[in-house]
Design a protein around this motif. Structure first.
Motif, PDB file in Angstrom:
ATOM      1  N   VAL A   1     -47.778   4.211 -15.238  1.00 49.57           N
ATOM      2  CA  VAL A   1     -47.569   5.456 -14.491  1.00 49.57           C
ATOM      3  C   VAL A   1     -46.650   6.380 -15.282  1.00 49.57           C
ATOM      4  O   VAL A   1     -46.898   7.587 -15.384  1.00 49.57           O
ATOM      5  N   ALA A   2     -45.598   5.833 -15.845  1.00 50.33           N
ATOM      6  CA  ALA A   2     -44.669   6.656 -16.632  1.00 50.33           C
ATOM      7  C   ALA A   2     -45.362   7.264 -17.841  1.00 50.33           C
ATOM      8  O   ALA A   2     -45.166   8.438 -18.163  1.00 50.33           O
TER       9      ALA A   2
ATOM     10  N   PRO B   1     -44.835  14.389 -18.882  1.00 53.62           N
ATOM     11  CA  PRO B   1     -45.280  15.297 -19.950  1.00 53.62           C
ATOM     12  C   PRO B   1     -44.757  14.859 -21.309  1.00 53.62           C
ATOM     13  O   PRO B   1     -43.661  14.330 -21.438  1.00 53.62           O
ATOM     14  N   HIS B   2     -45.567  15.087 -22.325  1.00 57.30           N
ATOM     15  CA  HIS B   2     -45.221  14.667 -23.671  1.00 57.30           C
ATOM     16  C   HIS B   2     -45.587  15.777 -24.641  1.00 57.30           C
ATOM     17  O   HIS B   2     -46.535  16.523 -24.414  1.00 57.30           O
ATOM     18  N   GLU B   3     -44.852  15.879 -25.722  1.00 52.90           N
ATOM     19  CA  GLU B   3     -45.100  16.960 -26.678  1.00 52.90           C
ATOM     20  C   GLU B   3     -46.389  16.757 -27.467  1.00 52.90           C
ATOM     21  O   GLU B   3     -46.921  17.718 -28.029  1.00 52.90           O
ATOM     22  N   LEU B   4     -46.921  15.546 -27.531  1.00 46.70           N
ATOM     23  CA  LEU B   4     -48.198  15.323 -28.208  1.00 46.70           C
ATOM     24  C   LEU B   4     -49.365  15.967 -27.464  1.00 46.70           C
ATOM     25  O   LEU B   4     -50.386  16.276 -28.068  1.00 46.70           O
ATOM     26  N   THR B   5     -49.211  16.164 -26.183  1.00 49.27           N
ATOM     27  CA  THR B   5     -50.268  16.762 -25.364  1.00 49.27           C
ATOM     28  C   THR B   5     -49.866  18.158 -24.902  1.00 49.27           C
ATOM     29  O   THR B   5     -50.202  18.572 -23.788  1.00 49.27           O
ATOM     30  N   ASN B   6     -49.153  18.890 -25.748  1.00 43.38           N
ATOM     31  CA  ASN B   6     -48.727  20.272 -25.468  1.00 43.38           C
ATOM     32  C   ASN B   6     -47.889  20.367 -24.197  1.00 43.38           C
ATOM     33  O   ASN B   6     -48.090  21.238 -23.364  1.00 43.38           O
ATOM     34  N   ASN B   7     -46.948  19.451 -24.030  1.00 42.67           N
ATOM     35  CA  ASN B   7     -46.039  19.387 -22.874  1.00 42.67           C
ATOM     36  C   ASN B   7     -46.785  19.303 -21.544  1.00 42.67           C
ATOM     37  O   ASN B   7     -46.369  19.872 -20.550  1.00 42.67           O
ATOM     38  N   MET B   8     -47.918  18.617 -21.567  1.00 47.65           N
ATOM     39  CA  MET B   8     -48.671  18.334 -20.342  1.00 47.65           C
ATOM     40  C   MET B   8     -48.661  16.824 -20.144  1.00 47.65           C
ATOM     41  O   MET B   8     -48.490  16.068 -21.094  1.00 47.65           O
ATOM     42  N   ALA B   9     -48.843  16.406 -18.923  1.00 50.78           N
ATOM     43  CA  ALA B   9     -48.986  14.980 -18.660  1.00 50.78           C
ATOM     44  C   ALA B   9     -50.297  14.497 -19.271  1.00 50.78           C
ATOM     45  O   ALA B   9     -51.309  15.199 -19.200  1.00 50.78           O
ATOM     46  N   PRO B  10     -50.300  13.338 -19.898  1.00 50.84           N
ATOM     47  CA  PRO B  10     -51.546  12.850 -20.504  1.00 50.84           C
ATOM     48  C   PRO B  10     -52.700  12.729 -19.518  1.00 50.84           C
ATOM     49  O   PRO B  10     -53.854  12.949 -19.894  1.00 50.84           O
ATOM     50  N   ALA B  11     -52.433  12.413 -18.264  1.00 49.60           N
ATOM     51  CA  ALA B  11     -53.511  12.338 -17.273  1.00 49.60           C
ATOM     52  C   ALA B  11     -54.116  13.723 -17.047  1.00 49.60           C
ATOM     53  O   ALA B  11     -55.345  13.867 -16.940  1.00 49.60           O
ATOM     54  N   ASP B  12     -53.293  14.762 -16.991  1.00 49.00           N
ATOM     55  CA  ASP B  12     -53.783  16.132 -16.830  1.00 49.00           C
ATOM     56  C   ASP B  12     -54.552  16.572 -18.073  1.00 49.00           C
ATOM     57  O   ASP B  12     -55.598  17.208 -17.980  1.00 49.00           O
TER      58      ASP B  12
ATOM     59  N   ALA C   1     -57.942  14.920 -17.989  1.00 49.51           N
ATOM     60  CA  ALA C   1     -58.817  15.546 -16.993  1.00 49.51           C
ATOM     61  C   ALA C   1     -59.341  16.890 -17.487  1.00 49.51           C
ATOM     62  O   ALA C   1     -60.524  17.200 -17.312  1.00 49.51           O
ATOM     63  N   ARG C   2     -58.483  17.680 -18.110  1.00 52.07           N
ATOM     64  CA  ARG C   2     -58.942  18.973 -18.644  1.00 52.07           C
ATOM     65  C   ARG C   2     -59.925  18.790 -19.795  1.00 52.07           C
ATOM     66  O   ARG C   2     -60.881  19.553 -19.932  1.00 52.07           O
ATOM     67  N   SER C   3     -59.705  17.771 -20.635  1.00 52.30           N
ATOM     68  CA  SER C   3     -60.627  17.507 -21.739  1.00 52.30           C
ATOM     69  C   SER C   3     -62.001  17.101 -21.225  1.00 52.30           C
ATOM     70  O   SER C   3     -63.026  17.553 -21.751  1.00 52.30           O
ATOM     71  N   ILE C   4     -62.031  16.256 -20.202  1.00 52.82           N
ATOM     72  CA  ILE C   4     -63.312  15.841 -19.623  1.00 52.82           C
ATOM     73  C   ILE C   4     -64.012  17.027 -18.972  1.00 52.82           C
ATOM     74  O   ILE C   4     -65.228  17.203 -19.117  1.00 52.82           O
ATOM     75  N   ALA C   5     -63.266  17.890 -18.281  1.00 54.32           N
ATOM     76  CA  ALA C   5     -63.866  19.075 -17.656  1.00 54.32           C
ATOM     77  C   ALA C   5     -64.442  20.017 -18.709  1.00 54.32           C
ATOM     78  O   ALA C   5     -65.540  20.565 -18.532  1.00 54.32           O
TER      79      ALA C   5
END
Length: 71
Positions: A34-35, A40-51, A54-58
């Motif tokens: 879960v953590a 949010p992480h800087e590798l994913t442009n300060n977005m949560a990896p789950a978000d 989801a945006r990549s799949i969309a």
């Protein structure tokens, strides 16, 4: 013939303690997952990896549906 004693006791320390240990391991692994997914992480442009996932799949399915509509 002499009777031999078994080395293992028939107490309740074996299986019951392992069941409790499995629950603790499950809680720790789930907490770490879960953590990792929702912080949010800087590798994913300060977005949560789950978000980000989801945006990549969309985005993929938006392009895929456009490709299907052309044919």
């Amino acid at each position: 013939m002499a009777t031999s004693k078994t080395r293992f006791s028939s107490g309740t320390t074996g299986k019951q303690s392992q069941q409790g240990q499995a629950m603790i391991e499950y809680v720790i692994v789930t907490g770490v997952l879960v953590a990792v997914l929702f912080v949010p992480h800087e590798l994913t442009n300060n977005m949560a990896p789950a978000d980000y996932l989801a945006r990549s799949i969309a985005t993929f399915f938006r392009g895929f549906s456009y490709l299907i509509s052309i044919f």
